[in-house]
Write an enzyme that holds these catalytic residues in place. Structure first.
Site, PDB file in Angstrom:
ATOM      1  CG  LEU A  78      -2.182   0.808   1.371  1.00 36.61           C
ATOM      2  CD1 LEU A  78      -2.929   1.001   0.341  1.00 36.61           C
ATOM      3  CD2 LEU A  78      -2.498   1.373   3.292  1.00 36.61           C
ATOM      4  CD1 TRP A 106       7.840   3.304   3.240  1.00 33.62           C
ATOM      5  CD2 TRP A 106      10.231   3.138   4.502  1.00 33.62           C
ATOM      6  NE1 TRP A 106       8.246   4.347   3.876  1.00 33.62           N
ATOM      7  CE2 TRP A 106       9.476   4.255   4.001  1.00 33.62           C
ATOM      8  CE3 TRP A 106      10.885   2.081   4.257  1.00 33.62           C
ATOM      9  CZ2 TRP A 106      10.266   4.974   4.452  1.00 33.62           C
ATOM     10  CZ3 TRP A 106      12.111   3.298   4.923  1.00 33.62           C
ATOM     11  CH2 TRP A 106      12.023   4.143   4.623  1.00 33.62           C
ATOM     12  CB  ILE A 107       7.029  -3.656   0.975  1.00 35.71           C
ATOM     13  CG1 ILE A 107       6.279  -3.045  -0.814  1.00 35.71           C
ATOM     14  CG2 ILE A 107       6.304  -5.063   0.196  1.00 35.71           C
ATOM     15  CD1 ILE A 107       5.295  -1.683   0.641  1.00 35.71           C
ATOM     16  CD  GLN A 154      17.898   2.891  33.410  1.00 39.55           C
ATOM     17  OE1 GLN A 154      17.874   3.467  32.308  1.00 39.55           O
ATOM     18  NE2 GLN A 154      18.151   3.578  33.928  1.00 39.55           N
ATOM     19  N   GLY A 186      24.171  -1.862  32.630  1.00 36.80           N
ATOM     20  CA  GLY A 186      25.262  -2.108  31.696  1.00 36.80           C
ATOM     21  C   GLY A 186      24.855  -3.704  30.787  1.00 36.80           C
ATOM     22  CD  GLU A 226       0.136  -4.692   9.502  1.00 35.94           C
ATOM     23  OE1 GLU A 226      -1.080  -4.582  10.143  1.00 35.94           O
ATOM     24  OE2 GLU A 226       0.297  -5.569   9.033  1.00 35.94           O
TER      25      GLU A 226
HETATM   26  N1  CAA Z   1     -13.290  -0.839   6.233  1.00 38.65           N
HETATM   27  C1  CAA Z   1     -13.571  -0.659   5.188  1.00 38.65           C
HETATM   28  N2  CAA Z   1     -14.296   0.590   5.235  1.00 38.65           N
HETATM   29  C2  CAA Z   1     -13.600   1.851   5.319  1.00 38.65           C
HETATM   30  C3  CAA Z   1     -11.857   1.787   6.322  1.00 38.65           C
HETATM   31  C4  CAA Z   1     -12.581   0.460   6.840  1.00 38.65           C
HETATM   32  N3  CAA Z   1     -11.824   0.190   8.107  1.00 38.65           N
HETATM   33  N4  CAA Z   1     -11.972   2.601   7.098  1.00 38.65           N
HETATM   34  C5  CAA Z   1     -12.035   3.439   5.631  1.00 38.65           C
HETATM   35  N5  CAA Z   1     -12.712   2.905   5.005  1.00 38.65           N
HETATM   36  C6  CAA Z   1     -13.501   3.797   3.773  1.00 38.65           C
HETATM   37  C7  CAA Z   1     -14.430   5.139   4.310  1.00 38.65           C
HETATM   38  O1  CAA Z   1     -15.661   4.526   4.789  1.00 38.65           O
HETATM   39  C8  CAA Z   1     -14.286   5.352   3.439  1.00 38.65           C
HETATM   40  O2  CAA Z   1     -15.473   5.149   1.772  1.00 38.65           O
HETATM   41  P1  CAA Z   1     -16.958   6.033   1.732  1.00 38.65           P
HETATM   42  O3  CAA Z   1     -16.218   7.091   0.667  1.00 38.65           O
HETATM   43  O4  CAA Z   1     -17.458   5.276   0.521  1.00 38.65           O
HETATM   44  O5  CAA Z   1     -17.661   6.333   3.139  1.00 38.65           O
HETATM   45  C9  CAA Z   1     -12.904   5.362   3.154  1.00 38.65           C
HETATM   46  O6  CAA Z   1     -12.477   4.615   2.716  1.00 38.65           O
HETATM   47  C10 CAA Z   1     -12.043   6.297   2.893  1.00 38.65           C
HETATM   48  O7  CAA Z   1     -11.556   6.828   4.115  1.00 38.65           O
HETATM   49  P2  CAA Z   1     -11.341   8.437   4.750  1.00 38.65           P
HETATM   50  O8  CAA Z   1     -12.279   8.992   4.520  1.00 38.65           O
HETATM   51  O9  CAA Z   1     -10.982   7.465   6.445  1.00 38.65           O
HETATM   52  O10 CAA Z   1     -10.433   8.256   4.725  1.00 38.65           O
HETATM   53  P3  CAA Z   1      -8.840   9.211   5.160  1.00 38.65           P
HETATM   54  O11 CAA Z   1      -8.047   9.353   3.665  1.00 38.65           O
HETATM   55  O12 CAA Z   1      -9.609  10.293   5.832  1.00 38.65           O
HETATM   56  O13 CAA Z   1      -7.685   8.391   5.652  1.00 38.65           O
HETATM   57  C11 CAA Z   1      -6.960   6.468   7.470  1.00 38.65           C
HETATM   58  C12 CAA Z   1      -8.243   7.147   6.414  1.00 38.65           C
HETATM   59  C13 CAA Z   1      -7.407   5.143   8.222  1.00 38.65           C
HETATM   60  C14 CAA Z   1      -6.144   7.282   7.303  1.00 38.65           C
HETATM   61  C15 CAA Z   1      -6.622   5.560   6.211  1.00 38.65           C
HETATM   62  O14 CAA Z   1      -5.600   6.338   5.466  1.00 38.65           O
HETATM   63  C16 CAA Z   1      -5.025   4.314   7.106  1.00 38.65           C
HETATM   64  O15 CAA Z   1      -5.587   4.109   7.413  1.00 38.65           O
HETATM   65  N6  CAA Z   1      -3.315   5.392   6.290  1.00 38.65           N
HETATM   66  C17 CAA Z   1      -2.874   4.738   7.204  1.00 38.65           C
HETATM   67  C18 CAA Z   1      -2.362   3.806   6.057  1.00 38.65           C
HETATM   68  C19 CAA Z   1      -1.946   2.348   6.950  1.00 38.65           C
HETATM   69  O16 CAA Z   1      -1.902   1.977   7.146  1.00 38.65           O
HETATM   70  N7  CAA Z   1      -0.784   1.787   5.957  1.00 38.65           N
HETATM   71  C20 CAA Z   1      -0.661   0.654   6.739  1.00 38.65           C
HETATM   72  C21 CAA Z   1       0.731  -0.005   5.352  1.00 38.65           C
HETATM   73  S1  CAA Z   1       0.803  -1.966   5.495  1.00 38.65           S
HETATM   74  C22 CAA Z   1       1.924  -2.196   6.287  1.00 38.65           C
HETATM   75  O17 CAA Z   1       2.372  -1.487   7.380  1.00 38.65           O
HETATM   76  C23 CAA Z   1       2.214  -3.377   6.544  1.00 38.65           C
HETATM   77  C24 CAA Z   1       3.222  -3.378   7.690  1.00 38.65           C
HETATM   78  O18 CAA Z   1       3.666  -2.735   8.506  1.00 38.65           O
HETATM   79  C25 CAA Z   1       4.273  -4.665   8.464  1.00 38.65           C
HETATM   80  P1  FAD Z   2       3.972   9.896   7.078  1.00 41.35           P
HETATM   81  O1  FAD Z   2       2.480   9.269   6.658  1.00 41.35           O
HETATM   82  O2  FAD Z   2       4.583  11.203   5.965  1.00 41.35           O
HETATM   83  O3  FAD Z   2       3.751  10.126   8.528  1.00 41.35           O
HETATM   84  C1  FAD Z   2       4.540  11.157   9.069  1.00 41.35           C
HETATM   85  C2  FAD Z   2       4.289  11.494  10.475  1.00 41.35           C
HETATM   86  O4  FAD Z   2       3.422  12.185  10.318  1.00 41.35           O
HETATM   87  C3  FAD Z   2       3.858  10.486  11.737  1.00 41.35           C
HETATM   88  O5  FAD Z   2       4.291  10.911  12.571  1.00 41.35           O
HETATM   89  C4  FAD Z   2       2.383  10.330  10.877  1.00 41.35           C
HETATM   90  O6  FAD Z   2       1.909  10.176  12.410  1.00 41.35           O
HETATM   91  C5  FAD Z   2       2.191  12.445  11.071  1.00 41.35           C
HETATM   92  N1  FAD Z   2       0.587  11.648  10.979  1.00 41.35           N
HETATM   93  C6  FAD Z   2       0.532  12.151   8.951  1.00 41.35           C
HETATM   94  N2  FAD Z   2      -0.635  12.312   8.942  1.00 41.35           N
HETATM   95  C7  FAD Z   2      -1.225  13.007  10.257  1.00 41.35           C
HETATM   96  C8  FAD Z   2      -2.089  12.829   9.974  1.00 41.35           C
HETATM   97  N3  FAD Z   2      -3.823  13.407   9.511  1.00 41.35           N
HETATM   98  N4  FAD Z   2      -2.176  13.677  12.187  1.00 41.35           N
HETATM   99  C9  FAD Z   2      -2.030  13.710  12.586  1.00 41.35           C
HETATM  100  N5  FAD Z   2      -0.597  13.257  12.292  1.00 41.35           N
HETATM  101  C10 FAD Z   2      -0.246  12.415  11.030  1.00 41.35           C
HETATM  102  N6  FAD Z   2       3.431  -0.108   4.181  1.00 41.35           N
HETATM  103  C11 FAD Z   2       3.303  -1.284   3.690  1.00 41.35           C
HETATM  104  O7  FAD Z   2       2.473  -0.875   2.613  1.00 41.35           O
HETATM  105  N7  FAD Z   2       3.330  -2.966   3.380  1.00 41.35           N
HETATM  106  C12 FAD Z   2       4.638  -2.837   4.021  1.00 41.35           C
HETATM  107  O8  FAD Z   2       4.438  -4.343   4.222  1.00 41.35           O
HETATM  108  C13 FAD Z   2       4.926  -1.931   4.810  1.00 41.35           C
HETATM  109  N8  FAD Z   2       6.120  -3.163   6.003  1.00 41.35           N
HETATM  110  C14 FAD Z   2       6.845  -1.657   6.386  1.00 41.35           C
HETATM  111  C15 FAD Z   2       8.250  -2.226   7.132  1.00 41.35           C
HETATM  112  C16 FAD Z   2       9.115  -0.860   7.461  1.00 41.35           C
HETATM  113  C17 FAD Z   2      10.065  -1.798   8.650  1.00 41.35           C
HETATM  114  C18 FAD Z   2       8.567  -0.087   7.520  1.00 41.35           C
HETATM  115  C19 FAD Z   2       9.817   0.901   8.489  1.00 41.35           C
HETATM  116  C20 FAD Z   2       7.407   0.595   7.631  1.00 41.35           C
HETATM  117  C21 FAD Z   2       6.285  -0.220   6.567  1.00 41.35           C
HETATM  118  N9  FAD Z   2       5.384   0.048   5.736  1.00 41.35           N
HETATM  119  C22 FAD Z   2       4.662  -0.654   4.616  1.00 41.35           C
HETATM  120  C23 FAD Z   2       4.719   1.615   5.428  1.00 41.35           C
HETATM  121  C24 FAD Z   2       4.071   2.367   7.133  1.00 41.35           C
HETATM  122  O9  FAD Z   2       3.258   1.548   6.495  1.00 41.35           O
HETATM  123  C25 FAD Z   2       4.590   3.809   6.969  1.00 41.35           C
HETATM  124  O10 FAD Z   2       5.540   3.751   7.278  1.00 41.35           O
HETATM  125  C26 FAD Z   2       3.493   4.301   7.658  1.00 41.35           C
HETATM  126  O11 FAD Z   2       2.195   3.677   7.378  1.00 41.35           O
HETATM  127  C27 FAD Z   2       3.652   5.512   7.973  1.00 41.35           C
HETATM  128  O12 FAD Z   2       4.082   6.856   6.586  1.00 41.35           O
HETATM  129  P2  FAD Z   2       4.870   7.489   5.746  1.00 41.35           P
HETATM  130  O13 FAD Z   2       6.512   6.683   6.220  1.00 41.35           O
HETATM  131  O14 FAD Z   2       4.721   7.602   4.655  1.00 41.35           O
HETATM  132  O15 FAD Z   2       4.904   8.643   7.177  1.00 41.35           O
END
Ligand code: CAA
Ligand code: FAD
Length: 379
Positions: free
Chosen positions: A125, A156-157, A336, A340, A363
């Site tokens: 994502l 960052w996958i 802590q 050491g 996530e």
């Molecule tokens: N289930 C179903 N639909 C959902 C939902 C959920 N849990 N959350 C949001 N939606 C839907 C909303 O209902 C909306 O749809 P409608 O317009 O039809 O109502 C749509 O998604 C957009 O939602 P928002 O308007 O709330 O979107 P937003 O731009 O304000 O963002 C957010 C919402 C929660 C901040 C989202 O962008 C988010 O989760 N960001 C973080 C991304 C993230 O977690 N990345 C992780 C990558 S994977 C990873 O990291 C793997 C790893 O580490 C190992």
């Molecule tokens: P940014 O979104 O740029 O955020 C920077 C700072 O701003 C953060 O402190 C954040 O909380 C803050 N911020 C941003 N928006 C807001 C807001 N609206 N309100 C308040 N604070 C805000 N992604 C995948 O898709 N798949 C993976 O398998 C995966 N594995 C990962 C493994 C590792 C080791 C790492 C480091 C990352 C991985 N990620 C993966 C990506 C990870 O999900 C993102 O790094 C994370 O979602 C944050 O996005 P960003 O790094 O772009 O930070």
């Protein structure tokens, strides 16, 4: 909610504990130091059923509940969080996503190998300019009739270099915003798909994190998950469950560090007595134990709701928010308590402290969990 674990759940926890001690503990320091992916160990985890824990046995899964998954994640994470992130991504993002929303053909083709560890999955994502702001997808999947043409970069996958199956989120119709996003199953080896260099990380150094580049990759239409435009909802729903996995990982990191600190506090003597007998140290351990228990209850509650087929978006986010803070706080205190000795690798707690930090970032960062929780309060 019944707080007693079933015979089966206790057995799973014991199996994960034994596996962590016998297979993951040896070499964990070296793998961390040299950024070595635990390939052999992951293969064995597949053979033991830890990679497709909640998947229906007809697709090679273990057919267990989410509570069992939390228990196993905690035990594996106590010892090796690099292995547990592979487990979490494979189970709760990739397998769950395909089983819940995939076609029968997709399940037969991909799930049967992902559950056994024959293949590993990745969830793609995040992008250089779309992390927290996940709807701002720059990767495009242009509809060409019988296939999509995929272009862009993912960042960052996890499992980026070792996976065979990649769930890639991409924008098909920018005018529709998040409703124009799709999720495509991309296979390693598809022409135009390149894996970037491995990231050199603070923690979970044994895990395999890469950027991915797609240049005119032809992805067949049958590889799309769900209806046209379902990709963003797919990602959000999948991540809701994924957050229970990462919360359990954080719980495991915290409880691993706590167990080491408790043991050490009864072995180390200062001023003529065990350091545990200094109240300042005993109180630290009391705080650590209390927060760990609270984190475990939040994880279990979210898992239980999921198993009851009730909505768990808020509870999963609360579990991740709290457990990841607990992991940070507890691991800092565990270092802590070790003095050491906590600062050197042999005692494990410095690694757990470095590993803890990522649980507040991936996530969905802690700030994003607060967005999810606060929005749900007024729904
Ligand atoms: N289930 C179903 N639909 C959902 C939902 C959920 N849990 N959350 C949001 N939606 C839907 C909303 O209902 C909306 O749809 P409608 O317009 O039809 O109502 C749509 O998604 C957009 O939602 P928002 O308007 O709330 O979107 P937003 O731009 O304000 O963002 C957010 C919402 C929660 C901040 C989202 O962008 C988010 O989760 N960001 C973080 C991304 C993230 O977690 N990345 C992780 C990558 S994977 C990873 O990291 C793997 C790893 O580490 C190992
Ligand atoms: P940014 O979104 O740029 O955020 C920077 C700072 O701003 C953060 O402190 C954040 O909380 C803050 N911020 C941003 N928006 C807001 C807001 N609206 N309100 C308040 N604070 C805000 N992604 C995948 O898709 N798949 C993976 O398998 C995966 N594995 C990962 C493994 C590792 C080791 C790492 C480091 C990352 C991985 N990620 C993966 C990506 C990870 O999900 C993102 O790094 C994370 O979602 C944050 O996005 P960003 O790094 O772009 O930070």
């Amino acid at each position: 909610m019944n707080f007693e674990l079933s015979e089966e759940q206790l057995m799973i926890r014991q199996a994960a504990r034994d596996f962590a001690q016998t297979e993951l503990l040896p070499g964990v320091i070296e793998r961390d130091e040299n950024q070595i992916f635990p390939a052999e160990q992951i293969k064995k985890m597949g053979e033991l059923g830890f990679l497709g824990m909640m998947v229906d046995p007809k697709y090679g899964g273990s057919g267990l509940d989410t509570i069992s998954y939390v228990l196993a994640m905690e035990e594996i994470s106590k010892v090796d969080a690099s292995a547990s992130v592979v487990m979490s991504v494979n189970n709760s993002l990739v397998c769950w996503g395909i089983e819940k929303f995939g076609t029968e053909e997709q399940k037969q083709k991909y799930l049967t190998k992902l559950t056994t560890g024959e293949q590993i999955g990745a969830f793609c994502l995040s992008e250089p300019e779309a992390g927290s702001d996940a709807t701002s997808q720059r990767t495009t999947a242009v509809d060409m009739g019988d296939h999509y043409l995929l272009n862009g970069t993912k960042n960052w996958i996890t499992n980026g270099g070792t996976a065979s199956v990649y769930l890639v989120i991409a924008q098909t119709n920018p005018e529709l915003g998040h409703k124009g996003i799709n999720c495509l199953i991309v296979e390693k080896g598809m022409e135009g798909f390149q894996v970037g260099p491995k990231e050199n990380k603070l923690g979970i150094r044994g895990s395999d994190t890469h950027s991915l580049m797609f240049t005119d990759v032809k992805v067949p239409k049958e590889n799309r998950i769900g209806e046209d435009g379902f990709g963003f909802k797919f990602a959000m729903q999948t991540l809701s469950g994924g957050r229970i996995g990462i919360a359990s990982q954080a719980l495991g990191i915290a409880s691993g560090a706590y167990e080491l600190a408790l043991k050490y506090s009864q072995e180390r003597k200062a001023f003529g007595k065990q350091i545990f007998d200094h109240q300042a140290i005993a109180f630290k351990l009391a705080d650590m134990a209390t927060n760990i228990d609270a984190a475990r209850h939040l994880c279990m509650h979210a898992a239980w709701l999921k198993d009851q087929k009730q909505n768990f978006d808020k509870e999963g986010a609360m579990a991740k928010l709290f457990a990841s803070k607990t992991a940070m706080d507890v691991t800092v205190e565990a270092v802590q308590i070790h003095g050491g000795y906590g600062f050197v690798k042999e005692y494990h707690v410095e690694r757990l402290m470095r590993d803890a930090k990522i649980t507040q970032i991936y996530e969905g960062t802690s700030e994003i969990q607060k967005i999810v929780i606060s929005r749900s309060l007024i729904k």
